[in-house]
Design a protein around this motif. Structure first.
Motif, PDB file in Angstrom:
ATOM      1  N   UNK A 290       0.835  -1.210   0.000  1.00  0.00           N
ATOM      2  CA  UNK A 290       0.000   0.000   0.000  1.00  0.00           C
ATOM      3  C   UNK A 290       0.868   1.258   0.000  1.00  0.00           C
ATOM      4  N   UNK A 291       1.923   1.256   0.821  1.00  0.00           N
ATOM      5  CA  UNK A 291       2.813   2.417   0.874  1.00  0.00           C
ATOM      6  C   UNK A 291       3.557   2.611  -0.445  1.00  0.00           C
ATOM      7  N   UNK A 292       4.009   1.509  -1.061  1.00  0.00           N
ATOM      8  CA  UNK A 292       4.704   1.619  -2.346  1.00  0.00           C
ATOM      9  C   UNK A 292       3.754   2.159  -3.414  1.00  0.00           C
ATOM     10  N   UNK A 293       2.498   1.675  -3.411  1.00  0.00           N
ATOM     11  CA  UNK A 293       1.530   2.175  -4.384  1.00  0.00           C
ATOM     12  C   UNK A 293       1.297   3.671  -4.212  1.00  0.00           C
ATOM     13  N   UNK A 294       1.270   4.123  -2.958  1.00  0.00           N
ATOM     14  CA  UNK A 294       1.113   5.560  -2.717  1.00  0.00           C
ATOM     15  C   UNK A 294       2.312   6.335  -3.247  1.00  0.00           C
ATOM     16  N   UNK A 295       3.521   5.798  -3.050  1.00  0.00           N
ATOM     17  CA  UNK A 295       4.720   6.457  -3.580  1.00  0.00           C
ATOM     18  C   UNK A 295       4.719   6.439  -5.106  1.00  0.00           C
ATOM     19  N   UNK A 296       4.287   5.322  -5.701  1.00  0.00           N
ATOM     20  CA  UNK A 296       4.242   5.225  -7.163  1.00  0.00           C
ATOM     21  C   UNK A 296       3.262   6.236  -7.751  1.00  0.00           C
ATOM     22  N   UNK A 297       2.161   6.471  -7.055  1.00  0.00           N
ATOM     23  CA  UNK A 297       1.191   7.451  -7.552  1.00  0.00           C
ATOM     24  C   UNK A 297       1.799   8.856  -7.616  1.00  0.00           C
ATOM     25  N   UNK A 298       2.754   9.133  -6.725  1.00  0.00           N
ATOM     26  CA  UNK A 298       3.414  10.438  -6.723  1.00  0.00           C
ATOM     27  C   UNK A 298       4.520  10.523  -7.761  1.00  0.00           C
ATOM     28  N   UNK A 299       5.250   9.409  -7.967  1.00  0.00           N
ATOM     29  CA  UNK A 299       6.377   9.393  -8.909  1.00  0.00           C
ATOM     30  C   UNK A 299       6.495   7.993  -9.507  1.00  0.00           C
ATOM     31  N   UNK A 300       5.784   7.710 -10.620  1.00  0.00           N
ATOM     32  CA  UNK A 300       5.749   6.350 -11.173  1.00  0.00           C
ATOM     33  C   UNK A 300       7.117   5.805 -11.550  1.00  0.00           C
ATOM     34  N   UNK A 301       8.043   6.672 -11.951  1.00  0.00           N
ATOM     35  CA  UNK A 301       9.347   6.203 -12.419  1.00  0.00           C
ATOM     36  C   UNK A 301      10.435   6.344 -11.372  1.00  0.00           C
ATOM     37  N   UNK A 302      10.069   6.567 -10.122  1.00  0.00           N
ATOM     38  CA  UNK A 302      11.071   6.711  -9.063  1.00  0.00           C
ATOM     39  C   UNK A 302      11.864   5.402  -8.934  1.00  0.00           C
TER      40      UNK A 302
END
Length: 670
Positions: A290-302
């Motif tokens: 869930x936390x990774x998905x939230x981070x991906x929503x902010x920066x998909x290519x991080x």
């Protein structure tokens, strides 16, 4: 003729948090270690050199490592390097003393940090304060004194004692075990005691101040301030409209080039991914995802999103494989197959389970192993080495190994996978993608690659990062030097020497480049203050001195310029005031020459003058401010007054210039 002068006008965070409210005391045991929270290799080496062999020095690289070290090693003495922490030093030491009252604390830092700890040093909460730079002898004396205090028995000051709850009779010897168990379950996140509605997260210190927007966008500054407060308070993604993510993105919508908003989002993503890694360590895979998905929503290519996603996938696969291995080891091959089928059904449906039920157990096993190895070959050919989760070569090979660990075909497939993973890591090295190198190297290590080879790949990835950091520092240094040479000291906000200095310090404040830039900037700011002072631009001088204080320039130099500014302002004010000439002491007088035409015509008159008496007593800046009649006596008055001399004027013990006024009367003797 007469001349007359006259005047004119995942766990139970609540239980863990309650446990943290009580101080921790460790049971007696062997020699205690010294915990050193520092990133200074020289300081760590000095500590190891001066500490007695009976007391091991245990390094903690961050605040999150500190509670683990204190609890796991039962430390007796701790040295906190203020340069290695983000939390304000007084807050951290107060928290440490409340939770570990028997721990003897030494703090290393500068004079400001010592002032912040004055109360705790006085009451004994902080045993000693080491000023930087450190000497070996002083470190030795302080460490030896700390161990003596620990051996004599650490006295808890009343303020700290009030934080501890009294233990019921009969449980005093064991109450700390429950606290320690809760702390261990809670993990490092509870050390900082901040939570979001989804998962506990560590608080973030306020973002470093940056230059104000050149456009003076008050709305942007308000958004950034609110975003920083939301980040510090742990309001990362909620509530809507008042969380760090929404506010930073709104700030970027107003100014896409504002580095503060970019850096704020980067800190937010870092917190989400760090929390995900912590959840992963505690095997809370859904919370981590869930936390990774939230981070991906902010920066998909991080790049870190890809790395943590891969780690979650690997752990999810290991959980499935472990369950299958246990079933197979117990002789229940059908159960093992069912577990693996359930895991892979979403990516590739199969009827092999029904077929396997019709065969003997060994035939089931052989067929399934062959099937997994075939899927693994297909995945290898398609480049699906470790992704997507449960539909990649690594997963299928590990599935086969769970059923037939001694199979030569499985071992060969494993070696093929390792070779491909190491090859991908080397390609990532060539592409200078350090994060992807770490992903492939970690996967190779999980598959059973040579640890030395894996370590070498990680080391090369770190070298790439170091080289990239060095390149960035060099570019920032060039930009800083150019801005300073071209006079762009403070403006524009994102292309000035001040801006590039802040970037250098953020990248690596301890680097020689950052320190040299800081010295050059301090010197330039002081030079600008002196230049404006010499030109009597007093508001400009005050602005440069304010910048010098903000930048942390030597207080002694600032104090001297403050004194010079006050004196110059006083002198200028004195010089601008006008006094009657009669209040001055004239030391040389030259009588005005009565103009012959006026004498012949019997004309009387007067001339009003103003002039400046310099610090040497000479007269200058003589000006006519009135005359009657006009055009008759002015030149005679000017010629005479310019040759007069006076005693220098003293003001507050200093010789100053003084402006004076005078009326010269010209009268014909009749």
């Amino acid at each position: 003729m007469t001349v007359v002068a006259s005047n004119t006008p995942g766990h139970d965070p609540k239980a863990a948090a309650r446990a943290l409210d009580a101080p921790i005391r460790f049971a007696p045991g062997g020699p205690r270690p010294l915990i050193a929270l520092t990133k200074d290799a020289q300081l760590l080496a000095t500590l190891r050199k001066v500490t007695e062999p009976a007391h091991q020095v245990w390094p903690a690289n961050s605040e999150l490592d500190l509670p683990t070290g204190l609890m796991g090693h039962h430390a007796g003495v701790a040295l906190i390097d203020s340069a290695a922490i983000a939390t304000p030093i007084a807050t951290l030491t107060q928290r440490l003393h409340a939770q570990f009252p028997e721990l003897v604390l030494i703090v290393a830092g500068n004079a400001d940090e010592q002032s912040a700890l004055a109360t705790q040093i006085t009451d004994g909460s902080v045993h000693r304060f080491l000023h930087k730079p450190l000497s070996e002898q002083r470190v030795r004396l302080f460490v030896e004194a700390a161990w003596r205090r620990h051996e004599e028995g650490h006295v808890v000051p009343p303020a700290a004692a009030r934080l501890a709850s009294p233990s019921p009779p009969g449980r005093a010897a064991h109450w700390w075990l429950g606290v320690l168990a809760v702390l261990a379950a809670a993990g490092p996140l509870l050390w900082l005691g901040t939570r979001t509605p989804e998962v506990a997260l560590p608080p973030t210190p306020p973002a470093p101040s940056t230059p104000a927007s050149a456009a003076g966008d008050a709305a942007l500054e308000s958004l950034l301030a609110r975003a920083d407060r939301a980040l510090a308070a742990g309001r990362l993604l909620a509530p809507p409209g008042d969380n760090a993510a929404d506010l930073y993105r709104e700030a970027l919508a107003r100014n896409a080039r504002d580095t503060r908003a970019v850096n704020g989002l980067e800190q937010l993503i870092d917190r989400l991914l760090s929390a995900a890694e912590t959840q992963l360590q505690d095997h809370h895979l859904d919370a981590a995802q869930q936390l990774v998905d939230q981070a991906r929503a902010l920066s998909p290519n991080h790049p870190r999103v890809a790395f943590v996603t891969a780690q979650i996938g690997a752990q999810r696969e290991r959980a499935v494989l472990g369950k299958a291995q246990r079933a197979a080891a117990g002789g229940n091959v059908s159960a093992a197959l069912a577990v693996l089928d359930d895991a892979s059904r979403g990516s590739r449906p199969s009827t092999l389970v029904d077929e396997a039920r019709q065969e003997l157990a060994q035939q089931q096993l052989d067929a399934r192993v062959a099937d997994y190895l075939g899927r693994a070959r297909d995945a290898l050919n398609a480049g699906r080495l470790i992704e997507p989760v449960e539909n990649n070569a690594r997963f299928y090979i590990e599935s086969a190994r769970a059923l037939a660990p001694q199979s030569a075909a499985v071992q060969q497939a494993t070696q093929d996978l390792i070779t491909r993973l190491e090859g991908e890591a080397h390609e990532a090295l060539t592409a200078r993608n350090a994060d992807q190198v770490d992903v492939w190297a970690s996967a190779a290590g999980d598959a059973g690659a040579d640890p030395a080879q894996v370590a070498s790949l990680h080391a090369q990835a770190q070298q790439l990062r170091s080289a990239a950091t060095a390149d960035a520092l060099a570019q920032l240094t060039r930009s800083f030097t150019q801005a300073l040479e071209q006079g762009r000291v403070l403006e524009p906000a994102t292309d000035s020497a001040k801006f590039y200095l802040a970037q250098l310090q953020q990248a690596d404040a301890a680097s020689p480049a950052a320190q040299a830039a800081r010295s050059s900037y301090d010197t330039r700011v002081l030079d600008e203050a002196r230049n404006t002072l010499r030109s009597q631009d007093f508001p400009g001088t005050r602005r440069w001195l304010a910048e010098a204080r903000t930048a942390g320039v030597d207080p002694g130099e600032i104090g001297r310029l403050d004194t010079a500014l006050a004196a110059a302002q006083d002198e200028a004010q004195q010089a601008s005031s006008i006094v009657n000439e009669s209040s001055l002491v004239r030391t040389r007088y030259v009588a005005p020459q009565f103009p012959q035409p006026a004498r012949e015509r019997g004309i009387d008159g007067w001339v009003d003058l103003q002039f400046l008496v310099g610090t040497d007593g000479a007269v200058s800046d003589v000006a006519i401010v009135g005359a009657q009649p006009a055009g008759i006596f002015e030149q005679a008055a000017l010629d005479a007054v310019r040759r007069w001399r006076y005693q220098p004027v003293l003001h507050s013990g200093h010789v100053v210039s003084q402006r004076a006024r005078l009326r010269l009367r010209f009268t014909v003797q009749r």
